[in-house]
Write a protein that holds these residues in place. Sequence first.
Motif, short mmCIF file in Angstrom:
data_model
loop_
_atom_site.label_atom_id
_atom_site.label_comp_id
_atom_site.label_asym_id
_atom_site.label_seq_id
_atom_site.Cartn_x
_atom_site.Cartn_y
_atom_site.Cartn_z
N UNK A 1 0.82 -1.21 0.00
CA UNK A 1 0.00 0.00 0.00
C UNK A 1 0.86 1.26 0.00
N UNK A 2 1.88 1.29 0.84
CA UNK A 2 2.69 2.50 0.99
C UNK A 2 3.57 2.77 -0.23
N UNK A 3 4.16 1.72 -0.81
CA UNK A 3 5.14 1.92 -1.87
C UNK A 3 4.60 1.60 -3.27
N UNK A 4 3.36 1.10 -3.35
CA UNK A 4 2.71 0.94 -4.65
C UNK A 4 3.26 -0.14 -5.56
N UNK A 5 3.99 -1.07 -5.00
CA UNK A 5 4.53 -2.17 -5.80
C UNK A 5 4.23 -3.48 -5.09
N UNK A 6 4.00 -4.55 -5.85
CA UNK A 6 3.77 -5.85 -5.20
C UNK A 6 5.02 -6.36 -4.50
N UNK A 7 4.83 -7.14 -3.48
CA UNK A 7 5.94 -7.71 -2.71
C UNK A 7 6.88 -8.49 -3.62
#
Length: 70
Positions: A18-24
Motif C-alpha cells: 500500500x505504501x510503496x505501490x509495488x507488489x511484494x
Amino acid sequence: MADDQVKGPASYFPSIEKKYGRPIADWQDLVRRSMPAKHMELVAMLKHDHGMGHGHANAIVAHVLAEDRT
C-alpha cells in the motif's frame, strides 16, 4: 479454531504494498538481484535507493533470506 493470521516479516507485506505501490514480488526480486550481499547491506539499499523505511526493508530482506535458506 486455526489461527490464519500472518505472523513474522510477511505481516508487513500489505502495508508495504500500500505504501510503496509495488507488489511484494517486485521487492523480493529486487533484493534477490542485489545478492550476494549481507542482510544490512540489502536493507540499506532498499532504504537509500527506494526510500523505504527500516522496518519495511528489514521485513522484506528477512523474508527473502529465510525463503532462500529452505
